[in-house]
Enzyme design. Structure first.
Site, PDB file in Angstrom:
ATOM      1  CE1 TYR A 190      -2.531  13.700  -0.828  1.00  0.00           C
ATOM      2  CE2 TYR A 190      -0.786  14.746   0.030  1.00  0.00           C
ATOM      3  CZ  TYR A 190      -1.755  13.442   0.216  1.00  0.00           C
ATOM      4  OH  TYR A 190      -2.114  13.064   0.984  1.00  0.00           O
ATOM      5  CG  HIS A 242     -10.530  11.613  -0.622  1.00  0.00           C
ATOM      6  ND1 HIS A 242     -11.801  11.956  -1.229  1.00  0.00           N
ATOM      7  CD2 HIS A 242     -10.267  12.888  -0.057  1.00  0.00           C
ATOM      8  CE1 HIS A 242     -12.164  13.255  -1.028  1.00  0.00           C
ATOM      9  NE2 HIS A 242     -11.382  13.538   0.063  1.00  0.00           N
ATOM     10  N   GLY A 263      -5.473   9.178   0.647  1.00  0.00           N
ATOM     11  CA  GLY A 263      -5.068   9.746   2.140  1.00  0.00           C
ATOM     12  C   GLY A 263      -5.389   9.069   3.604  1.00  0.00           C
TER      13      GLY A 263
HETATM   14  C1  LCV Z   1     -14.479   4.625  -2.787  1.00  0.00           C
HETATM   15  C2  LCV Z   1     -13.824   2.685  -3.171  1.00  0.00           C
HETATM   16  C3  LCV Z   1     -12.767   3.245  -3.169  1.00  0.00           C
HETATM   17  C4  LCV Z   1     -11.523   4.372  -2.290  1.00  0.00           C
HETATM   18  N1  LCV Z   1     -13.636   5.325  -3.204  1.00  0.00           N
HETATM   19  O1  LCV Z   1     -11.994  -4.693  -3.715  1.00  0.00           O
HETATM   20  O2  LCV Z   1      -4.725  10.453  -1.883  1.00  0.00           O
HETATM   21  S1  LCV Z   1      -5.393  11.178  -3.195  1.00  0.00           S
HETATM   22  O3  LCV Z   1      -4.989  12.345  -3.548  1.00  0.00           O
HETATM   23  O4  LCV Z   1      -5.658   9.695  -3.862  1.00  0.00           O
HETATM   24  C5  LCV Z   1      -6.980  10.819  -2.496  1.00  0.00           C
HETATM   25  C6  LCV Z   1      -7.956  11.455  -3.763  1.00  0.00           C
HETATM   26  C7  LCV Z   1      -7.012   9.371  -2.411  1.00  0.00           C
HETATM   27  O5  LCV Z   1      -6.844   9.029  -1.144  1.00  0.00           O
HETATM   28  O6  LCV Z   1      -7.486   8.096  -3.306  1.00  0.00           O
HETATM   29  C8  LCV Z   1      -7.911   7.340  -3.331  1.00  0.00           C
HETATM   30  C9  LCV Z   1      -6.782   6.006  -3.447  1.00  0.00           C
HETATM   31  N2  LCV Z   1      -7.075   4.755  -3.402  1.00  0.00           N
HETATM   32  C10 LCV Z   1      -6.661   3.587  -4.114  1.00  0.00           C
HETATM   33  O7  LCV Z   1      -6.254   3.975  -5.095  1.00  0.00           O
HETATM   34  C11 LCV Z   1      -7.296   2.913  -4.014  1.00  0.00           C
HETATM   35  C12 LCV Z   1      -7.781   1.995  -4.373  1.00  0.00           C
HETATM   36  N3  LCV Z   1      -8.884   0.617  -4.377  1.00  0.00           N
HETATM   37  C13 LCV Z   1      -8.305   0.266  -4.571  1.00  0.00           C
HETATM   38  O8  LCV Z   1      -7.648   0.192  -4.860  1.00  0.00           O
HETATM   39  C14 LCV Z   1      -9.356  -1.398  -4.512  1.00  0.00           C
HETATM   40  O9  LCV Z   1     -10.600  -1.362  -3.653  1.00  0.00           O
HETATM   41  C15 LCV Z   1      -8.237  -1.898  -2.707  1.00  0.00           C
HETATM   42  C16 LCV Z   1      -7.054  -2.375  -3.275  1.00  0.00           C
HETATM   43  C17 LCV Z   1      -8.437  -0.933  -1.841  1.00  0.00           C
HETATM   44  C18 LCV Z   1      -9.576  -2.828  -2.431  1.00  0.00           C
HETATM   45  O10 LCV Z   1      -9.134  -4.267  -3.708  1.00  0.00           O
HETATM   46  P1  LCV Z   1     -11.056  -5.365  -3.140  1.00  0.00           P
HETATM   47  O11 LCV Z   1     -10.477  -5.978  -4.822  1.00  0.00           O
HETATM   48  O12 LCV Z   1     -10.413  -6.211  -1.888  1.00  0.00           O
HETATM   49  P2  LCV Z   1     -12.789  -3.462  -5.141  1.00  0.00           P
HETATM   50  O13 LCV Z   1     -11.295  -3.004  -5.513  1.00  0.00           O
HETATM   51  O14 LCV Z   1     -13.219  -4.626  -5.431  1.00  0.00           O
HETATM   52  O15 LCV Z   1     -13.592  -2.758  -4.059  1.00  0.00           O
HETATM   53  C19 LCV Z   1     -14.391  -2.947  -3.671  1.00  0.00           C
HETATM   54  C20 LCV Z   1     -15.745  -1.665  -3.403  1.00  0.00           C
HETATM   55  O16 LCV Z   1     -14.985  -0.671  -2.740  1.00  0.00           O
HETATM   56  C21 LCV Z   1     -14.980   0.339  -3.669  1.00  0.00           C
HETATM   57  C22 LCV Z   1     -15.021  -0.162  -4.669  1.00  0.00           C
HETATM   58  O17 LCV Z   1     -15.075   0.527  -6.135  1.00  0.00           O
HETATM   59  C23 LCV Z   1     -15.806  -1.254  -4.703  1.00  0.00           C
HETATM   60  O18 LCV Z   1     -16.990  -1.478  -4.924  1.00  0.00           O
HETATM   61  P3  LCV Z   1     -17.905  -1.606  -5.623  1.00  0.00           P
HETATM   62  O19 LCV Z   1     -18.144  -2.777  -5.100  1.00  0.00           O
HETATM   63  O20 LCV Z   1     -19.445  -1.029  -5.666  1.00  0.00           O
HETATM   64  O21 LCV Z   1     -18.067  -1.844  -7.239  1.00  0.00           O
HETATM   65  N4  LCV Z   1     -13.703   1.198  -3.127  1.00  0.00           N
HETATM   66  C24 LCV Z   1     -12.377   0.790  -3.100  1.00  0.00           C
HETATM   67  N5  LCV Z   1     -11.561   1.937  -2.579  1.00  0.00           N
HETATM   68  N6  LCV Z   1     -10.943   5.057  -2.433  1.00  0.00           N
HETATM   69  N7  LCV Z   1     -15.098   3.776  -3.126  1.00  0.00           N
END
Ligand code: LCV
Length: 259
Positions: free
Chosen positions: A138, A64, A108
């Site tokens: 959730y 999400h 999600g």
């Molecule tokens: C917006 C993002 C996101 C993101 N949204 O790259 O299931 S529930 O109830 O939890 C529901 C509410 C849900 O689905 O929540 C989201 C759950 N997702 C996560 O917890 C994953 C969060 N993201 C990460 O852990 C990392 O971004 C991953 C491992 C996916 C990728 O890591 P990596 O080092 O390759 P970055 O973290 O640097 O992210 C690159 C860009 O993508 C955005 C993040 O904010 C960043 O943007 P900026 O470059 O502007 O800082 N991004 C990542 N996930 N879910 N935006």
């Protein structure tokens, strides 16, 4: 700027999640393109749809879009939430929808992949259910959907720990149909899709409706539903909910206090 790419070849429709800047986060904009692509394939009577990220992706989808979680403390995951609509459209699609997974599947996005009829995964795939890490209450429909793919002890461990489960472990728990090296993923897809395309489309569509009807037939009383919603509303109003989202954007571990 398109957030997905679509193609249609040999009766197989492919939808590629392609918003690398946000790691394919399931934003309302991306989901709306996904919904339109599914509708277009349905109108063309496409019998096998593949949902994937670009080959070699390290993140299949980051889940999400956290920027779109509510700040006013009210539920984003209502019946018409984009992600809810996408999951229903996959479940109701009159043909096979196959998730082809490489890289991390988060939050999600796990529910989206598990809503597909089967998951073919590269050994690089991981699956993490993260609401408890983010402090997100959730929703019960999501919980019921997950229970269709995973046994209760396993789904509880995934949700309570919010850890990343490996493709091999996901295969062991029956979440994933097959795990192959990334370079063998296309061949695995061709084999599975080829068999489905040789079978009766009417029967495949009927079987899907039967399983959807049976799995959705779990009774849930209105009182029980309202009680759960009351608890969820309290969590949306909690300090922990605000802390979970703050920690995400601060790129730090959340410090939950239980209120
Ligand atoms: C917006 C993002 C996101 C993101 N949204 O790259 O299931 S529930 O109830 O939890 C529901 C509410 C849900 O689905 O929540 C989201 C759950 N997702 C996560 O917890 C994953 C969060 N993201 C990460 O852990 C990392 O971004 C991953 C491992 C996916 C990728 O890591 P990596 O080092 O390759 P970055 O973290 O640097 O992210 C690159 C860009 O993508 C955005 C993040 O904010 C960043 O943007 P900026 O470059 O502007 O800082 N991004 C990542 N996930 N879910 N935006």
């Amino acid at each position: 700027m398109a957030r997905i790419e679509t193609s249609l070849e040999n009766d197989i429709g492919t939808i590629v999640l392609n918003d690398p800047a946000k790691r394919n986060a399931l934003s309302a904009a991306l989901i709306s393109e996904l919904l339109a692509a599914l509708l277009s394939f349905e109108e063309q009577h496409v019998r096998v749809v593949v949902l994937r990220a670009p080959a070699g992706a390290t993140t299949w989808s980051a889940g999400h879009d956290v920027h779109e979680l509510p700040t006013n403390g009210r539920d984003p995951m209502t019946y018409n939430d984009p992600l809810r609509r996408a999951i229903r459209q996959i479940q109701e699609y009159p043909g096979a929808v196959i998730a082809l997974v490489e890289g991390g599947v988060w939050g999600g996005a796990c529910e989206l992949a598990m809503a597909c009829d089967m998951i073919l995964a590269a050994d690089t795939a991981t699956f993490a259910l993260t609401p408890a890490r983010l402090g997100v209450p959730y929703d019960i429909v999501g919980a019921m959907n997950l229970m269709q793919s995973v046994s209760l002890p396993v789904i509880k461990e995934m949700l309570f720990r919010a850890h990343s489960m490996s493709a091999a472990e996901a295969r062991e728990h029956g979440i994933v149909n097959r795990v192959v090296p990334p370079e063998a993923l296309e061949a695995a897809l061709s084999e599975v899709a080829g068999d489905i395309l040789r079978n009766s489309p009417l029967v495949v569509a009927l079987l899907k409706q039967e399983f959807d009807a049976i799995s959705g037939a779990r009774p849930l009383g209105a009182g029980t539903f309202e009680r759960i919603q009351m608890i969820r509303r309290r969590i949306y109003d909690s300090e922990d909910y605000r802390e979970g989202i703050r920690a995400f954007f601060d790129k730090r571990e959340p410090k939950f206090v239980g209120r």
